[in-house]
Design a protein around this motif. Sequence first.
Motif, short mmCIF file in Angstrom:
data_model
loop_
_atom_site.label_atom_id
_atom_site.label_comp_id
_atom_site.label_asym_id
_atom_site.label_seq_id
_atom_site.Cartn_x
_atom_site.Cartn_y
_atom_site.Cartn_z
N THR A 25 0.85 -1.19 0.00
CA THR A 25 0.00 0.00 0.00
C THR A 25 0.88 1.25 0.00
O THR A 25 1.87 1.30 0.74
CB THR A 25 -0.91 0.00 1.25
OG1 THR A 25 -1.75 -1.16 1.19
CG2 THR A 25 -1.78 1.24 1.31
N ASN A 30 1.86 1.44 -5.64
CA ASN A 30 0.95 1.70 -6.77
C ASN A 30 1.67 1.63 -8.11
O ASN A 30 1.11 1.16 -9.10
CB ASN A 30 0.26 3.05 -6.61
CG ASN A 30 -0.90 2.99 -5.63
OD1 ASN A 30 -1.34 1.89 -5.26
ND2 ASN A 30 -1.38 4.13 -5.20
N ALA A 51 -4.15 -8.32 -1.71
CA ALA A 51 -3.92 -6.89 -1.41
C ALA A 51 -3.81 -6.65 0.09
O ALA A 51 -4.49 -7.30 0.89
CB ALA A 51 -5.05 -6.06 -1.99
N THR A 56 -5.73 -0.57 -2.06
CA THR A 56 -4.95 -1.35 -3.03
C THR A 56 -5.84 -2.33 -3.78
O THR A 56 -5.70 -2.52 -4.99
CB THR A 56 -3.79 -2.07 -2.30
OG1 THR A 56 -2.83 -1.08 -1.93
CG2 THR A 56 -3.12 -3.11 -3.16
#
Length: 225
Positions: A25, A30, A51, A56
Amino acid sequence: MNDKQSVAIAAAKHVQSGMLVGLGTGSTANYFIAELARRQREDALKITTAASSLVTTLYAQSLQLSVVAMEQLSAIDLYVDGADEFSADKTLLKGRGSDLVKEKLLAKAAKTFIAVAESSKQVDYIGQKFPIPIEVLPGAWQLAKRSLEDLGGLGDLRQNVAKDGYWVSSHGSLVLDMRFDPMHDAAQLNALINNTPGVVEHGIFFGLCDALLIANNGTVSEHWA
Ligand code: 5RP
């Protein structure tokens, strides 16, 4: 390309078809997720992901990555995540956000955990720049705080962004942001905080990281255990 992106793309090169990949995260994570999605689209990479947070999950799903629920997992192949601080022995400080409980579960469950960071995040000791985030059971925060103070910790409950209430993590914990005397090394501090009743989890990731990928002005170096 910025350093967060360079280091994330370098980490994505370690992903192979067939893997179950844990997604961290934060902004560096990303970039890693975006690169996996690109490889799925353009290079026929076939992966499943897990995740570390709701944000996320939603981002990965928006890029058509398949995300399995944590309840379905007993192990994952690879976990890639950013950090707020790292030290030379690959200890990390994480948890500026709200998601360190799931982040640590995935880091531990992974056959390989790769941490990705810019060189500016290197510190001499964990806690040098940021306090240690410590998630505590809401009903036990005062007791946990007192125990942590007995260990030399100084700090308080994290406030929410509007400063009109307290921060609640995605796990539903309150967060104590505590500073400790640097004479505690990370191994010692990790053990002491782990041993404190009322503590749900904390931001020191000790002995979990297999490789640290560090970006410095466009150059990425890899440091394996
Ligand atoms: C969230 C984290 C992040 O990995 C850490 O804060 C780094 O974030 P960024 O990649 O945005 O610099 O630990 O809990």
